[in-house]
Each structure stands twice: as C-alpha cells, then as structure tokens.
Scaffold this motif. Sequence first.
Motif, PDB file in Angstrom:
ATOM      1  N   PRO A  10     -23.010   2.775  -6.770  1.00 41.68           N
ATOM      2  CA  PRO A  10     -22.043   1.775  -7.213  1.00 41.68           C
ATOM      3  C   PRO A  10     -22.657   0.730  -8.123  1.00 41.68           C
ATOM      4  O   PRO A  10     -23.835   0.419  -8.039  1.00 41.68           O
ATOM      5  CB  PRO A  10     -21.575   1.144  -5.887  1.00 41.68           C
ATOM      6  CG  PRO A  10     -21.879   2.162  -4.850  1.00 41.68           C
ATOM      7  CD  PRO A  10     -23.092   2.880  -5.324  1.00 41.68           C
ATOM      8  N   SER A  11     -21.830   0.182  -8.976  1.00 43.87           N
ATOM      9  CA  SER A  11     -22.282  -0.866  -9.894  1.00 43.87           C
ATOM     10  C   SER A  11     -22.834  -2.039  -9.107  1.00 43.87           C
ATOM     11  O   SER A  11     -22.270  -2.463  -8.106  1.00 43.87           O
ATOM     12  CB  SER A  11     -21.117  -1.320 -10.774  1.00 43.87           C
ATOM     13  OG  SER A  11     -21.495  -2.405 -11.555  1.00 43.87           O
ATOM     14  N   GLN A 329     -18.085   6.662 -13.573  1.00 42.10           N
ATOM     15  CA  GLN A 329     -17.615   6.224 -12.267  1.00 42.10           C
ATOM     16  C   GLN A 329     -16.231   6.795 -11.946  1.00 42.10           C
ATOM     17  O   GLN A 329     -15.939   7.133 -10.804  1.00 42.10           O
ATOM     18  CB  GLN A 329     -17.601   4.692 -12.216  1.00 42.10           C
ATOM     19  CG  GLN A 329     -19.015   4.112 -12.189  1.00 42.10           C
ATOM     20  CD  GLN A 329     -19.066   2.621 -12.450  1.00 42.10           C
ATOM     21  OE1 GLN A 329     -18.108   2.038 -12.937  1.00 42.10           O
ATOM     22  NE2 GLN A 329     -20.184   2.014 -12.104  1.00 42.10           N
ATOM     23  N   THR A 332     -16.357  10.409 -10.517  1.00 38.80           N
ATOM     24  CA  THR A 332     -16.974  10.634  -9.214  1.00 38.80           C
ATOM     25  C   THR A 332     -15.937  11.162  -8.229  1.00 38.80           C
ATOM     26  O   THR A 332     -14.966  10.490  -7.923  1.00 38.80           O
ATOM     27  CB  THR A 332     -17.571   9.324  -8.670  1.00 38.80           C
ATOM     28  OG1 THR A 332     -18.492   8.823  -9.619  1.00 38.80           O
ATOM     29  CG2 THR A 332     -18.288   9.560  -7.360  1.00 38.80           C
TER      30      THR A 332
END
Length: 388
Positions: A10-11, A329, A332
């Motif tokens: 995750p960011s 993202q 995913t």
Amino acid sequence: MVLCGIALIPSQVKSQSSIDKVLSEISKNNKTIQANQKFTEAQKIQYKTGISLYNPTVEYDYLKGSPANAGNQTDITISQSFDFPTAYTKKNQLANQQIQQTDIQQKIATQNLLLEAKKICIELVFRNKLQIPLTQRKQATEKWLDNFRKRLKSGDGNILDVNKAEVQLIDIKKLYLDNQSEIAKLHQKLIGLNGGSDIVFNDTVYFGFPAIPDFETLEKEIEENDPQRKFLEQEKVISQKQLEVSKALALPKMEVGYHYQGILGQTYNGIHTGISLPLWESKNTVKLQKAKISFTETALTDHKNEHYYEIKQLYGKYENLKSILEDYQKSTIINDNMRLLDKALSLGQISVLEYFVELNYYNATMNTYLETEKEYFETIASLMKHKL
C-alpha cells in the motif's frame, strides 16, 4: 492457468519513516558540511578585513649639513592617509552583502548533499522492499527443488522438473545476492556521508510529504525558496555595491598629519596635508564593474528560465509516475500470489514450467512496480529539495 495478481504494498506517503532522522544525523556529522561551515566563518572574517583606515605613517629625516657651519636639519612627519569618506560606508555595505552570500553558498552546498543522502535512502528503501519478494521467491524455489528431488528418488518425479528448479534457483540466488551487495554498498555510502560514523537504515517505508499543489503554486514556492536564485540575486547586489565602491575609490585620497622641522637652532611644526589626483590608478575599474553587473543580470535571467523548465519537467514526470502507480494499484486483485501458485502446483492444476513462468511474470511485474515507486519518490525529493 492461474492468473497472478500484483501484490502491491500500500501507498505509504502518509507514513513517517526515519529518513528525516538519517538526514539530521548527516547534517551534524558530515565532514563536508563541517568544512563548509568553517570556510564560511573564515570568509566572513575576510570580508571584514581591509575595510578600515590605512596604517598611519611615521617619517624621520636627519640631514647633516655641509660645510660644518651649515647646521643639521631634522624632519619628522606623522601622517594618516584615507580614502574619500564615502568609500568606507560603501565598503561596509559591500562586506555585509558578501557575508550574506556566504550563508547562501553554504545553504546550496548543504541542500545538494542532503538531497544526495535522501536519494541514497530512497534507493535503500527500494532495495529493502525488493529483498522481501526475492527472499520469498528463493525460499519457494528451494522448497520445490527439494520436493522434486525427493520425488525423483522415489520414482514419482522426473529429472526435467529438477533441472528447471535448479536453473531457476541459480537465477534467483544471483538476484538475491546482487541485491544484498547493493544494500551493503548503499550503507557504506551513508556511513561515508555521516562522517564515518555508523548508521543503520533498514526501512521499507518511504518519507511522508504534504499534498503536492498544482504546478503554478509549487513553481512559485520553489522559486521563492531557491537558494541558487538567491545567490545570483545577491551576486547582482554585490556587483552593484562593488560599482559604488569603485566610484568612491576613484575620488581623491587624502592625507593629514603633523610635520616637525628643526634647522639651525630653529624649529617649525604644523599641519601636514596631501591629496592624490585620481588620474591612472582607477582607470577602467568602473567600466569593469558595470560589465560584471550586466553579466550577473544575464546569469540570473538564464537561471530563472532554465529552472522553470526543470521544475516543469520534474512536475510532469511526477504526474506521470503518480498515474502509473495508481494504475498498478487498481489492477491489484490478489495479495497472496505465491501461496496460490504453490497450491495450484501441489494440486497439479499447473505444470512446473507454468509455475515458474507465472512466478517470473509476477516477480517481473513486482520489480517494475517497485522501481516505478522508487522513481516516484526520487522525483518528489527533487521537487521538494527547497525544503531540505
């Protein structure tokens, strides 16, 4: 065939890492920064040297007369010479501006060094994050190689599967060891920047930063805080002050003092005065300083133009990388691909060849994502250099 999703981390733009602590340590321990500080102090002293009055002069003459009855003559002169009075005000103003510029010079050098250190930390975060999937991939390959060898011995396997796993393990071990070696090299670079003092950085988290504003707002903020621009602006001010000093020094110099004369038993004393005529000594100095002002104006304009497009290029790169990361993202769909691949192979849903093809595909995609993420944070670090 199992569809491999991308196990994206995750960011972490809102997470607080220890990069700032590393930079704080380096700013205190770095030998170059320490040397620059001492050099700056020496420059400040230098700029305040030589702007006071000249040393006073004492002259003594003893002249023996001839013939003998002519008497002897004694002359004593104590004098103080000085530039035209306004020159001292101009010299002080020039020195103050030069002192301000030394602080800007030190800021530029420190910023460049801290940006270098920050990018090394970013590279280390990337390498530390990369080591996680490499370790998982190595362990999985070692496990399957051991399994295939056992099957071969029991007569339930084949040599081709063993060969595929051995070749795969050689490749992954090389990547794993190469990455370890790069991590060690980067740590040594950090230790070097930290003045030789040991420093440990094992983070897998990048730095936090506030939301990046629109280009116009950010460009204005960067320009207002750009030390290189301030340096060139200060250079222009210094050139103007040097012009004023040159004009003041082109005015007549004066000399005042006391003069005593003794001859034939008689004495004379009184005021000594003198003035220099500015005919040749200051020729072309004013013209030279005007040429320097013109040069600094051109250099400042050139920097503003070049820096604007440099920021624009970095900002465009930032936006592109941000968009690419968002696409990664969004794509995913599975977070545990290694486990699913292992399960599919153990259940016989995919062949060994398919397993390694899918594993390589997954890892190649993961590596690309991590490299894109690293480049993204490097770009942000360059854009935010003015905050260092």
